[in-house]
Design an enzyme around this catalytic site. Structure first.
Site, PDB file in Angstrom:
ATOM      1  N   ALA A 331     -35.489  58.995  89.313  1.00 38.31           N
ATOM      2  CA  ALA A 331     -36.866  59.061  89.790  1.00 38.31           C
ATOM      3  C   ALA A 331     -37.303  60.500  90.023  1.00 38.31           C
ATOM      4  O   ALA A 331     -36.621  61.265  90.706  1.00 38.31           O
ATOM      5  CB  ALA A 331     -37.025  58.261  91.073  1.00 38.31           C
ATOM      6  N   ASP A 332     -38.426  60.852  89.438  1.00 33.80           N
ATOM      7  CA  ASP A 332     -39.023  62.157  89.679  1.00 33.80           C
ATOM      8  C   ASP A 332     -39.432  62.225  91.152  1.00 33.80           C
ATOM      9  O   ASP A 332     -39.980  61.255  91.690  1.00 33.80           O
ATOM     10  CB  ASP A 332     -40.244  62.314  88.760  1.00 33.80           C
ATOM     11  CG  ASP A 332     -40.785  63.726  88.766  1.00 33.80           C
ATOM     12  OD1 ASP A 332     -39.983  64.663  88.691  1.00 33.80           O
ATOM     13  OD2 ASP A 332     -42.014  63.882  88.844  1.00 33.80           O
ATOM     14  N   LYS A 333     -39.169  63.333  91.810  1.00 30.73           N
ATOM     15  CA  LYS A 333     -39.478  63.436  93.241  1.00 30.73           C
ATOM     16  C   LYS A 333     -40.969  63.497  93.515  1.00 30.73           C
ATOM     17  O   LYS A 333     -41.527  62.673  94.235  1.00 30.73           O
ATOM     18  CB  LYS A 333     -38.805  64.671  93.845  1.00 30.73           C
ATOM     19  CG  LYS A 333     -39.121  64.869  95.335  1.00 30.73           C
ATOM     20  CD  LYS A 333     -38.548  66.157  95.875  1.00 30.73           C
ATOM     21  CE  LYS A 333     -39.367  67.355  95.455  1.00 30.73           C
ATOM     22  NZ  LYS A 333     -40.684  67.434  96.128  1.00 30.73           N
ATOM     23  N   THR A 336     -43.679  60.511  93.096  1.00 27.82           N
ATOM     24  CA  THR A 336     -43.034  59.202  93.016  1.00 27.82           C
ATOM     25  C   THR A 336     -42.329  58.887  94.324  1.00 27.82           C
ATOM     26  O   THR A 336     -42.556  57.850  94.939  1.00 27.82           O
ATOM     27  CB  THR A 336     -42.020  59.171  91.856  1.00 27.82           C
ATOM     28  OG1 THR A 336     -42.691  59.499  90.638  1.00 27.82           O
ATOM     29  CG2 THR A 336     -41.403  57.795  91.721  1.00 27.82           C
ATOM     30  N   THR A 574     -38.371  57.937  85.515  1.00 31.40           N
ATOM     31  CA  THR A 574     -39.788  58.108  85.817  1.00 31.40           C
ATOM     32  C   THR A 574     -40.173  59.570  85.630  1.00 31.40           C
ATOM     33  O   THR A 574     -39.337  60.465  85.775  1.00 31.40           O
ATOM     34  CB  THR A 574     -40.129  57.679  87.255  1.00 31.40           C
ATOM     35  OG1 THR A 574     -39.618  58.670  88.175  1.00 31.40           O
ATOM     36  CG2 THR A 574     -39.536  56.324  87.577  1.00 31.40           C
TER      37      THR A 574
END
Length: 842
Positions: A331-333, A336, A574
């Site tokens: 997951a992109d920080k 997101t 993501t």
């Protein structure tokens, strides 16, 4: 080959014979770069530029184009298409024209759907190209001109101004420091300051300043171009496609063996060879799961509409099946896991100044109309939104890379004039006459904020005497989303490990992970290498165990996904920027988050329309329901194909009797497969663990059900011939109705792992199944294309089929119990293949 740089961190220049492949044009002194490129700040002559253009190629992303017609034809090549094509030919040979046209329509429909989906999902390169500058200011023959950016070559001298998109990778020449927005490349939200000698990268945007630069890499050899190149190489063949192929191969081999046995025995007996061949051809058609790709695609298409209602748009249907099996989600920080907006923390204050006063002074030194990220965060931190009304700004000095602070001259409500300033703490401290008195405390506060991943902003105030007084330090951070912690915990319960992947500094990543309860094992991606780097077992283990990765660049995201896939994980990813596009395309299921760039959306399989992770969890739950429906149908189709094939073959070999006519076989296939499309709307329960195609379970359960179906069929055949003494014509009708009714009842067995009543079927499935069986019963009773059976025998067949259905349900439970205790064989991720080699239209 033109000069090349691998990334903003490490780059290797490759060029023609003039350049040594070990030269690093990104980091060498500018004077040496000029020498290597045989250029200067005065640029090139037009003649030399044209020569280099021929040598290095245009400054654009080289897009591999395939003839659309040939691409379309590729969907007719491969085992499953071959099977369907054989079915078409054989239907024509035996002159069954309705069957011929229906199967042909299925074949073309599969190809059209697959071609269209790939065409829609394959626009990542076009989206990346659209981000490049269209023109550039270049010095040629001593004059400034503005040709198309595609004409730039290594050695060109260019001029960069406010708002420009940097047209190629270049080294900055003499001039004041500038600020460039590299967010689309690195994910870093704040503009980066670059000074003389630094490198700037194609696709960055000039935010402040103006400066000259010397181009050292163009086209696909730029950092941006390398990102696009990774997107092109990241093609996938889904687990769904591999599962369908394995099922198809299983049925092909079985059909060929049985048909060969029938022909051999017929020749031995001296049966009419033409009649035997005609029947075996029809039997082969019945054995081919013609409708399977269509039914599974329809199931996924219906699921895609359900996901759309949950604000998740599916651009590649097979991604639904992939999402059901995801066990690692990278997951992109920013945006997101976090809110993607800088927020003020609790200020550090000195000299008894209140926190409200520190924020007020910082807000007076900000300007809303500039839409600056830091200014908006400071203004948003005011508790009283009317606090600024009593003040008038007399003079405002905006931020610049040299002074690194903003300053405002303000007149208060009492008419007194004062100054306020905010900027880097060390810059603000330098303004003070008595900086030594507060510096230790300020440095300690800044260090404490940095350890937690916060950026620090110093604030000072000067009254009419002009002496600056330090007020305090404001911490700035991107706060986690409100729903992020709960969503991460839910994902873990569902068997999905979420790993943070961010371009931010290690301290910021660790602080965010700590707040979200993700674990503190955050790796610095600088040591991970790229997709061409072979990891040691220790490095691989560290990637698998890591809770997240910081300071990550595109090829490292791509590499992280690749390593996880090669070690048995089905990986979701993501992202929202150009920097995420290669990894999104590489992942089993790439997910573009809300407000993603066009490049990210084009590379992704699923596009989210609302921010945050919670919608992804909803999508995973829905995708697992869809997977259950596909698995149910696959087992049903295999069991029914086995039932018809084995019963027909054994009846011919043992009793020298054709228990079904060719017309009956075709009607059986058309009625049953037509109605079973309703499985796409069935009620199912999703599992709390990632799904995978467990072929031992799928083939095991369906094979046992198929064999028991054959036993039941021969039981009825025995009763009809030996007990009730029916003639062969009536027995054929009896067997047709039995295979039709029992076949459709099988779907109620395969749709649940528990007893058939454990999950209530959807109304549409009940209507479709019993509706088609009512038609099949009427056909048998009144003798359409067969000998009339009558209502009495039809009722007997129904009672017999239902009795065996109840027996088979117990058998199914026993098979699950046995197979669940055996080591599971699932279709694991494999090295990626070209999408053009895909053998099944998605």
């Amino acid at each position: 080959m033109a000069p090349n740089n691998a990334s903003p961190q490490t780059a290797t220049a490759k060029s023609a014979s003039k350049l040594d492949v070990t030269d690093n044009l990104k980091s060498l002194p500018v004077a040496e770069v000029e020498k290597k490129l045989d250029s200067s700040p005065d640029g090139l002559t037009q003649a030399e530029a044209e020569k280099r253009l021929a040598q290095y190629g245009p400054n654009e992303i080289a897009e591999k184009k395939t003839n659309p017609f040939l691409k379309f034809l590729s969907y007719f090549w491969g085992p499953i298409p071959w099977m369907i094509e054989v079915a078409v030919i054989l239907s024509g040979v035996v002159r069954h024209w309705p069957d011929f046209f229906i199967i042909l329509l299925l074949l073309v429909s599969n190809a059209v759907v697959g071609f269209w989906e790939e065409r829609q999902a394959g626009n990542a390169i076009a989206a990346l190209k659209a981000k490049l500058a269209i023109t550039a200011r270049v010095k040629r023959d001593g004059k400034w001109i503005t040709p198309a950016a595609r004409g730039l070559v290594p050695g060109d001298a260019i001029q960069l101004r406010l708002g420009d998109i940097v047209p190629a990778d270049a080294r900055l020449l003499s001039g004041d420091p500038i600020q460039v927005d590299e967010s689309a490349l690195t994910g870093e939200s704040l503009p980066a300051t670059r000074k003389t000698g630094d490198a700037v990268f194609s696709g960055s945007i000039m935010r402040r300043g103006e400066i000259g630069a010397l181009v050292y890499a163009t086209g696909t050899h730029t950092y941006f171009g390398k990102t696009a190149e990774l997107v092109q190489t990241a093609h996938t063949v889904s687990h769904f496609q591999r599962a369908v192929l394995r099922i198809g191969n299983y049925l092909i081999v079985l059909a060929l063996v049985l048909v060969a046995a029938i022909i051999a025995v017929a020749i031995f007996r001296g049966d009419p060879i033409l009649t035997t061949l005609q029947f075996t051809l029809v039997l082969t058609v019945a054995a081919i799961p013609v409708a399977m790709p269509t039914v599974l695609s329809v199931t996924m298409a219906v699921g895609a509409r359900l996901l759309a209602k949950k604000q998740a748009i599916v651009s590649r249907l097979v991604a639904i099946e992939e999402l059901a099996g995801v066990d690692v989600l990278c997951a992109d920080k920013t945006g997101t896991l976090t809110q993607n907006k800088l927020t003020l923390g609790d200020p550090f204050c000195v000299n008894n100044v209140t926190a409200d006063n520190v924020i007020l002074d910082a807000a007076l030194a900000s300007r809303a109309e500039d839409k600056d990220t830091i200014d908006m965060a400071v203004l948003g931190g005011l508790k009283d939104k009317q606090a600024l009304k009593g003040y008038r700004i007399e003079h405002y000095v905006p931020f610049d890379p040299v002074h690194k602070r903003t300053e405002a001259t303000v007149k208060g409500a009492d008419g007194k004039q004062f100054k306020v300033t905010k900027g880097a703490p060390q810059v603000i401290l330098a303004l003070l006459a008595d900086a030594a008195a507060v510096k230790p405390a300020v440095d300690k506060a800044v260090d404490a904020f940095a350890a937690r991943g916060f950026r620090s902003l110093g604030v000072a105030h000067a009254d009419a005497d002009g002496k600056w007084q330090f007020q305090g330090v404001l911490p700035l951070f991107d706060p986690p989303r409100d729903d992020a912690s709960a969503t991460i915990a839910t994902a873990l319960k569902m068997g999905v490990k979420i790993k943070m992947v961010t371009g931010d500094a290690l301290a910021i990543a660790r602080e965010t992970a700590k707040k979200l309860g993700m674990g503190a094992n955050i790796l610095d991606a600088a040591g991970l290498g790229d997709s061409k780097h072979k990891e040691s077992p220790e490095e691989t283990a560290s990637i698998e165990k890591a809770d997240g990765f910081a300071q990550v660049f595109p090829e490292q995201k791509f590499h992280i996904v690749d390593v996880l896939q090669k070690h048995g994980h089905i990986v979701g990813m993501t992202g929202d920027g150009v920097n995420d596009a290669p990894a999104l395309k590489k992942a089993d299921c790439g997910i573009a988050v809300s407000d993603a760039t066009d490049a990210a959306r084009a590379a992704a399989s699923i596009v989210l329309m609302t921010p945050g992770l919670s919608v992804i969890i909803d999508a995973i739950k829905e995708s697992r329901r869809i997977f259950q429906r596909m698995s149910s149908y696959a087992m049903y189709r295999i069991a029914e194909t086995l039932r018809v094939l084995l019963f027909m073959t054994l009846a011919i070999l043992v009793f020298n009797f054709y228990p079904l006519t060719a017309v009956m076989i075709v009607m059986l296939a058309l009625l049953n497969d037509g109605a079973i499309l309703s499985i796409a709307y069935d009620n199912v329960l999703y599992k709390d663990q990632p799904e995978a195609w467990n072929m031992r379970l799928v083939l095991g359960v369906s094979t046992v059900l198929g064999i028991f179906g054959v036993v039941a069929a021969f039981g009825l055949f025995y009763l009809a011939e030996r007990v009730f003494h029916l003639d062969r014509a009536h027995i054929q009708t009896l067997m047709y109705l039995k295979l039709s009714v029992a076949g459709h009842l099988t779907i109620f067995l395969t749709r649940t792992r528990g007893p058939f009543w454990s999950i209530r079927p959807a109304r549409i499935l009940l209507i479709a199944v019993f509706g088609t069986q009512a038609i099949a019963t009427l056909i048998a009773v009144y003798g359409v294309f067969m000998t009339p059976l009558g209502w009495g025998w039809a009722a007997f067949v129904w009672a017999y089929a239902v009795a065996w259905f109840l027996v088979n349900d117990r058998v199914k439970l026993l098979v699950y119990r046995v197979l669940d205790n055996i080591k599971v064989e699932s279709i694991k991720p494999q090295p990626r293949e070209s999408a053009t080699s895909s053998l099944v239209a998605s």
